[in-house]
Design an enzyme around this catalytic site. Structure first.
Site, PDB file in Angstrom:
ATOM      1  N   GLU A 503      -1.820   3.873  -3.671  1.00 31.46           N
ATOM      2  CA  GLU A 503      -3.133   3.843  -4.328  1.00 31.46           C
ATOM      3  C   GLU A 503      -4.205   3.220  -3.445  1.00 31.46           C
ATOM      4  O   GLU A 503      -5.357   3.641  -3.483  1.00 31.46           O
ATOM      5  CB  GLU A 503      -3.049   3.114  -5.670  1.00 31.46           C
ATOM      6  CG  GLU A 503      -2.173   3.798  -6.710  1.00 31.46           C
ATOM      7  CD  GLU A 503      -2.491   5.271  -6.918  1.00 31.46           C
ATOM      8  OE1 GLU A 503      -3.656   5.679  -6.737  1.00 31.46           O
ATOM      9  OE2 GLU A 503      -1.562   6.040  -7.238  1.00 31.46           O
ATOM     10  N   HIS A 509      -9.873   5.517   1.414  1.00 30.18           N
ATOM     11  CA  HIS A 509     -10.579   6.799   1.593  1.00 30.18           C
ATOM     12  C   HIS A 509     -11.981   6.680   0.963  1.00 30.18           C
ATOM     13  O   HIS A 509     -12.946   7.248   1.463  1.00 30.18           O
ATOM     14  CB  HIS A 509      -9.776   7.921   0.932  1.00 30.18           C
ATOM     15  CG  HIS A 509     -10.046   9.291   1.488  1.00 30.18           C
ATOM     16  ND1 HIS A 509      -9.471  10.424   0.967  1.00 30.18           N
ATOM     17  CD2 HIS A 509     -10.831   9.722   2.498  1.00 30.18           C
ATOM     18  CE1 HIS A 509      -9.890  11.486   1.645  1.00 30.18           C
ATOM     19  NE2 HIS A 509     -10.712  11.084   2.582  1.00 30.18           N
TER      20      HIS A 509
HETATM   21 ZN    ZN Z   1      -2.321   9.783  -5.274  1.00 26.29          ZN
END
Ligand code: ZN
Length: 712
Positions: A503, A509
């Site tokens: 996660e 990201h």
């Molecule tokens: Zn994922």
């Protein structure tokens, strides 16, 4: 491990929307202006949502004000008399809908992680309204005409790569919604959308009813041999609740295989349960029949794609994905099939030894697999989870494992702060600081299970990074870790440990996004790419240097013994042939159904399935598809049509990239910097295969995935 269900920013997608006009009375608009925290930017650090002020009654008025505001902004852009330019068309579109974005980001997070009846009622009301709001934008002909002017002159401009990508996003969103069609065609597409939307609901309702209908009722407790006393008691209670006191009810859930098959010793009972599951929706013995519904949906989706100018629905769906076309996704499945089937057959050989001991000859039936593979597991990988868990104490995993790894790779630090309001007392907030001490963003961690939270794990953003909007990222990770008893430490399973690494992969990201335009920010990438950064980071959890730093006994401080660790890791690869084959065959069914043309649509569901599996060499009877067509909710009602392959596609990239980085020295700042620059900072500003090649120097192959899944 199948990837989590990532919640991405709410991108407009009008493909299956109903068109409803937007009623909003002026009096109501004026009323709600008072003290609604969504109507102006938050005054907190980095525009973090002020949960101390947000109440349920703020959502609906904010949604309505937000849609009204955005529609007015969009109409102003469409009606301007100036010739279309990037600055007077796309930039104001990017800036539009501030209120709506603000309320959406908070509301859909609460719907997923802090739900109640009132939130559900709001969601039911608002979902169709948002869909029609999106159509109001993307079927606006004047607005499309302006975007089209820009599109047609794009090669004669000096717009940079990001601007070109933004234009492409907008142009495609309009075209894919049907903006270029004639009025007659648009009318047909809207009619199809409406029909599909009610068929989707019908499918969901049928599936709920089928689940009840298919429950297996047993009179004789002796038939339940193998179940725990707790399971038997639950089955008895379930029967009682359904008005059948004294009997036992075994519910059928989700996938073709059923968890209860793991422990049911009576072979006839296993067969009964398995058949009840695998025949769901096939109208067996007068039961509910989903066949006409799925045949109709497949045909209508094909027709809509044809009107929009595509060969089929899969071509339409994959056009803006990394795979780009169904043939590429099919190729991945085809390349994997032989190795995966071979692996499943070696697993079957182990299983058959145990079956023979019970006097059963020949190949396992599908209802035998789980029961006997559990016996193989017990023999080969006997591990007491309770011996492993003390080495995975949650705070040590988070600080000395997860934060440590991300710090080593990217030079960042996580510093907890207590001054920001949260939506639940167990949620924690961290400043994310760069090597220079400068703020990168905020990270919210919501790790504990509760009744108001959906199952699974995911990442989302409250605020997306954008230079245009002067926004730094505010992201959240959500998991479902069971709370410990009062005064006890939180000890994790290896699975939970890897999910925590996964996660935060989505998290960075979002956090490292360095883009101008919000539409291209962070995780706004194709569905078959979005699980790449997250899955890539999972493997650090079992990297020797990382383990040495965090996997210490919560009482003695000793490192985890090597053989215990190796056994846990090996156990994680157990049964992967079976798991991969059931997954790829379901992905094949999905692509198959969405590659048909409306003119020669199939008429026999089971014959279509059988032919397809045979053609691809996946017709190995002991391992049936994870979902069969008539109960494959992902593709008929879950938004994953022609996209079920995406999980494995991302994993191919993750395995390939991790192997590459390992060759280059593993956990080093240089490796982290390259990954951050080429992948994590880019969002949707560069075509994703190009991003991958920038990082890797070549396209990915499936080799590393085969190793990762123990298939070689
Ligand atoms: Zn994922």
């Amino acid at each position: 491990m199948l990837p989590c269900s990532l919640v991405t920013a709410q991108r407009p997608d009008s493909s299956e929307a109903n068109l409803v006009p937007l009623p909003l009375s002026k009096a109501r608009f004026v009323l709600m202006l008072s003290e609604n925290p969504f109507l102006q930017p938050s005054s907190l650090a980095l525009l973090a949502p002020d949960f101390s002020k947000i109440k349920h009654e703020h959502y609906l008025p904010a949604f309505e004000a937000g849609m009204e505001e955005q529609l007015a902004q969009v109409q102003a852009i469409a009606n301007t008399s100036e010739a279309p330019s990037f600055e007077n068309t796309l930039v104001p579109l990017e800036k539009s809908g501030e209120i709506l974005k603000r309320v959406q980001a908070v509301f859909f997070n609460m719907s997923a992680s802090n739900n109640d009846d009132a939130i559900q009622a709001i969601e039911e009301k608002i979902a169709p309204r948002l869909a029609s709001h999106s159509d109001d934008i993307f079927l606006n002909k004047k607005l499309f005409a302006r975007v089209e002017v820009l599109w047609n002159k794009r090669s004669q401009t000096d717009w940079n790569e990001e601007q070109q990508r933004l234009l492409k996003e907008y142009y495609e969103s309009f075209v894919r919604a049907g903006a270029r069609l004639t009025d007659e065609q648009q009318k047909r597409v809207r009619a199809i959308n409406e029909e599909l939307s009610s068929m989707t609901t019908q499918f969901q309702n049928n599936l709920l009813a089928i689940t009840k209908e298919r429950a297996v009722v047993v009179d004789d407790i002796a038939l339940l041999e193998g179940l725990s006393t707790g399971d038997v008691a639950a089955a008895k209670e379930a029967a009682q609740a359904k008005g059948q006191p004294g009997k036992y009810l075994l519910a059928i859930t989700n996938t073709t295989r059923q968890p209860i098959l793991l422990s049911l010793a009576n072979r006839e009972m296993r067969k009964r349960v398995w058949l009840a599951s695998a025949n769901r929706g096939l109208g067996e013995a007068g039961g509910l029949d989903n066949r006409p519904l799925v045949l109709g949906m497949a045909r209508l989706r094909a027709e809509r794609a044809e009107i929009l100018g595509y060969a089929n629905h899969a071509s339409y769906t994959l056009e803006n994905q990394m795979a780009a076309n169904p043939a590429a996704a099919m190729k991945m499945l085809r390349d994997l099939a032989p190795g995966v089937v071979a692996k499943a057959k070696t697993e079957a050989a182990d299983i058959m030894r145990f079956m023979q001991a019970d006097g059963i000859e020949g190949e396992p039936a599908p209802w035998d697999w789980e029961y006997y593979s559990e016996k193989v597991r017990a023999e080969k990988y006997k591990i007491d989870e309770n011996l492993v868990k003390p080495y995975f104490e949650m705070e040590s995993v988070l600080q000395n494992g997860v934060f440590y790894t991300y710090g080593r790779l990217y030079g960042i630090q996580f510093k907890e702060r207590k001054d920001l309001p949260v939506y639940h007392p167990t949620v924690r907030v961290f400043d994310v600081l760069g090597a220079d001490g400068k703020q990168i963003g905020l990270f919210y961690a919501d790790y504990f299970q509760r009744d108001s939270k959906r199952g699974g794990a995911w990442m989302d953003a409250f605020i997306s990074q954008s230079r245009l909007l002067h926004q730094l990222p505010v992201v959240v990770n959500v998991m479902n870790i069971p709370s410990p008893a009062a005064g006890e430490p939180t000890l994790l399973s290896l699975d939970h440990v890897m999910t925590m690494f996964h996660e935060l992969g989505h998290g960075v990201h979002g956090l490292f996004s360095a883009v101008e335009y919000p539409t291209l920010s962070g995780t706004s990438v194709p569905r078959d790419f979005v699980e790449f950064p997250s899955t890539f980071h999972e493997d650090w959890a079992i990297h020797p240097e990382v383990l040495a730093n965090y996997a210490r006994h919560n009482k003695t401080g000793e490192s985890i013994p090597k053989d215990l660790l190796n056994k846990s890791i090996a156990a994680n690869k157990f049964n992967k042939g079976y798991e991969t084959l059931e997954y790829v065959s379901a992905a094949l069914l999905d692509l198959g159904w969405h590659s048909i043309s409306s003119k020669d649509a199939p008429t026999d569901v089971v014959a279509f399935e059988n032919e397809l599996l045979k053609k691809f060499g996946m017709d190995y009877a002991p391992v049936p598809p994870r979902y069969r067509t008539t109960y494959f909710a992902h593709i008929w009602s879950g938004g994953y049509s022609a996209s079920y392959y995406a999980y494995l596609w991302s994993e191919v990239l993750a395995a390939d990239a991790f192997a590459h980085m390992t060759k280059l020295g593993g956990l080093t700042p240089a490796n982290g910097a390259a990954y951050r620059e080429k992948i994590l900072s880019k969002g949707g500003t560069r075509e994703v295969m190009q991003q991958y090649k920038d990082f890797r120097g070549q396209e990915p192959t499936v080799d590393a995935l085969l190793v990762r899944r123990g298939l070689q």
